[in-house]
Design a protein around this motif. Structure first.
Motif, PDB file in Angstrom:
ATOM      1  N   VAL A 119       0.851  -1.196   0.000  1.00 21.30           N
ATOM      2  CA  VAL A 119       0.000   0.000   0.000  1.00 21.30           C
ATOM      3  C   VAL A 119       0.885   1.244   0.000  1.00 21.30           C
ATOM      4  CG1 VAL A 119      -1.694   1.343   1.320  1.00 21.30           C
ATOM      5  CG2 VAL A 119      -2.003  -1.125   1.038  1.00 21.30           C
ATOM      6  N   SER A 120       1.924   1.244   0.833  1.00 18.77           N
ATOM      7  CA  SER A 120       2.850   2.386   0.863  1.00 18.77           C
ATOM      8  C   SER A 120       3.524   2.582  -0.487  1.00 18.77           C
ATOM      9  CB  SER A 120       3.920   2.165   1.946  1.00 18.77           C
ATOM     10  OG  SER A 120       3.348   2.098   3.221  1.00 18.77           O
ATOM     11  N   LEU A 121       3.952   1.492  -1.097  1.00 18.81           N
ATOM     12  CA  LEU A 121       4.625   1.572  -2.394  1.00 18.81           C
ATOM     13  C   LEU A 121       3.677   2.106  -3.467  1.00 18.81           C
ATOM     14  CD1 LEU A 121       7.258   1.068  -3.916  1.00 18.81           C
ATOM     15  CD2 LEU A 121       6.507  -1.304  -4.268  1.00 18.81           C
ATOM     16  N   ALA A 122       2.454   1.627  -3.493  1.00 22.72           N
ATOM     17  CA  ALA A 122       1.476   2.126  -4.468  1.00 22.72           C
ATOM     18  C   ALA A 122       1.242   3.621  -4.285  1.00 22.72           C
ATOM     19  CB  ALA A 122       0.154   1.366  -4.338  1.00 22.72           C
ATOM     20  N   ASP A 123       1.223   4.074  -3.017  1.00 21.76           N
ATOM     21  CA  ASP A 123       0.995   5.489  -2.726  1.00 21.76           C
ATOM     22  C   ASP A 123       2.174   6.356  -3.152  1.00 21.76           C
ATOM     23  OD1 ASP A 123      -0.426   7.719  -1.695  1.00 21.76           O
ATOM     24  OD2 ASP A 123       0.631   7.553   0.222  1.00 21.76           O
ATOM     25  N   LYS A 124       3.328   5.782  -3.311  1.00 24.93           N
ATOM     26  CA  LYS A 124       4.496   6.536  -3.784  1.00 24.93           C
ATOM     27  C   LYS A 124       4.630   6.469  -5.302  1.00 24.93           C
ATOM     28  CE  LYS A 124       5.927   7.935   0.173  1.00 24.93           C
ATOM     29  NZ  LYS A 124       5.710   9.331   0.507  1.00 24.93           N
ATOM     30  N   VAL A 125       4.574   5.275  -5.843  1.00 24.85           N
ATOM     31  CA  VAL A 125       4.917   5.094  -7.259  1.00 24.85           C
ATOM     32  C   VAL A 125       3.815   5.572  -8.205  1.00 24.85           C
ATOM     33  CG1 VAL A 125       4.128   2.710  -7.588  1.00 24.85           C
ATOM     34  CG2 VAL A 125       6.174   3.521  -8.785  1.00 24.85           C
ATOM     35  N   TRP A 126       2.600   5.800  -7.713  1.00 25.83           N
ATOM     36  CA  TRP A 126       1.526   6.280  -8.586  1.00 25.83           C
ATOM     37  C   TRP A 126       1.937   7.582  -9.275  1.00 25.83           C
ATOM     38  CZ3 TRP A 126      -1.461  10.703  -8.735  1.00 25.83           C
ATOM     39  CH2 TRP A 126      -1.287  11.596  -7.665  1.00 25.83           C
ATOM     40  N   LYS A 127       2.776   8.372  -8.573  1.00 28.58           N
ATOM     41  CA  LYS A 127       3.224   9.655  -9.127  1.00 28.58           C
ATOM     42  C   LYS A 127       4.702   9.588  -9.520  1.00 28.58           C
ATOM     43  CE  LYS A 127       4.074  11.480  -4.538  1.00 28.58           C
ATOM     44  NZ  LYS A 127       3.722  12.463  -3.547  1.00 28.58           N
ATOM     45  N   ASP A 128       5.222   8.366  -9.632  1.00 30.49           N
ATOM     46  CA  ASP A 128       6.614   8.104 -10.010  1.00 30.49           C
ATOM     47  C   ASP A 128       7.597   8.593  -8.961  1.00 30.49           C
ATOM     48  OD1 ASP A 128       8.556   6.915 -11.592  1.00 30.49           O
ATOM     49  OD2 ASP A 128       8.830   8.682 -12.858  1.00 30.49           O
ATOM     50  N   SER A 129       7.207   8.508  -7.707  1.00 34.38           N
ATOM     51  CA  SER A 129       8.120   8.810  -6.613  1.00 34.38           C
ATOM     52  C   SER A 129       8.759   7.495  -6.189  1.00 34.38           C
ATOM     53  CB  SER A 129       7.355   9.434  -5.447  1.00 34.38           C
ATOM     54  OG  SER A 129       8.216   9.672  -4.362  1.00 34.38           O
TER      55      SER A 129
END
Length: 184
Positions: A119-129
């Motif tokens: 969940v944390s990873l999805a919340d970061k990578v959605w915006k290419d962070s």
């Protein structure tokens, strides 16, 4: 301009409506939910077995506390994390899925599960962070689950995250097309 937002599960859509979640928050949660599905598919190909429904619920509700702390839709803050957890629990969500609202910003804490990390990873990578510490933790868990060497898993995960990141401009445009406040 009307821009379609990826859907969230029906039960989550009902929760978001019940708390009068602003359009930008609904868009953000739909986009992170979409990315979580892609992450889950990629991780499953590596042999990672997780509670898929929990991750998808967590991705679709992780920022629900911003319906309470609306200022955090446009400025950094973490008040929404505890508020989201409490909101979900008050509305009948069990502890296990409600925790994502509280844990999505603290992946380094003891007791963090692979579902929390996704969940944390999805919340970061959605915006290419890209967050190295978070990605390293996911890589380590994937290596153990798949029986592959960490470097091999890293290459697969890096390709997956790079592919997800390539679509970030579209996702950011979708979110930006929705107002921070509901102007009804």
């Amino acid at each position: 301009m009307h821009v379609d937002t990826p859907p969230v599960p029906p039960a989550v859509a009902g929760l978001l409506a019940a708390v009068a979640a602003p359009p930008r928050l609904v868009a953000h949660l739909g986009l992170v939910h979409e990315v979580a599905g892609t992450l889950l598919d990629g991780c499953a190909a590596l042999g990672l077995r997780v509670d898929r429904e929990a991750v998808l619920f967590g991705a679709a509700t992780h920022d629900i506390g911003k319906a309470v702390h609306r200022e955090e839709l446009s400025v950094p803050g973490s008040l929404h994390e505890r508020a989201g957890y409490e909101l979900l629990r008050a509305r009948g969500a069990p502890e296990r899925p409600a925790r994502f609202a509280r844990t999505h910003g603290s992946w380094g804490e003891p007791g963090t599960t692979v579902e929390d990390l996704l969940v944390s990873l999805a919340d970061k990578v959605w915006k290419d962070s890209r967050v190295r510490d978070l990605e390293d933790r996911v890589t380590d868990l994937l290596a153990v689950a798949s029986g592959r060497a960490p470097w091999e898993v890293f290459l697969v995960l890096d390709d997956l995250l790079t592919g997800i990141g390539a679509d970030a401009p579209r996702r950011l445009a979708v979110q930006a097309a929705h107002p921070v406040q509901d102007n009804r």
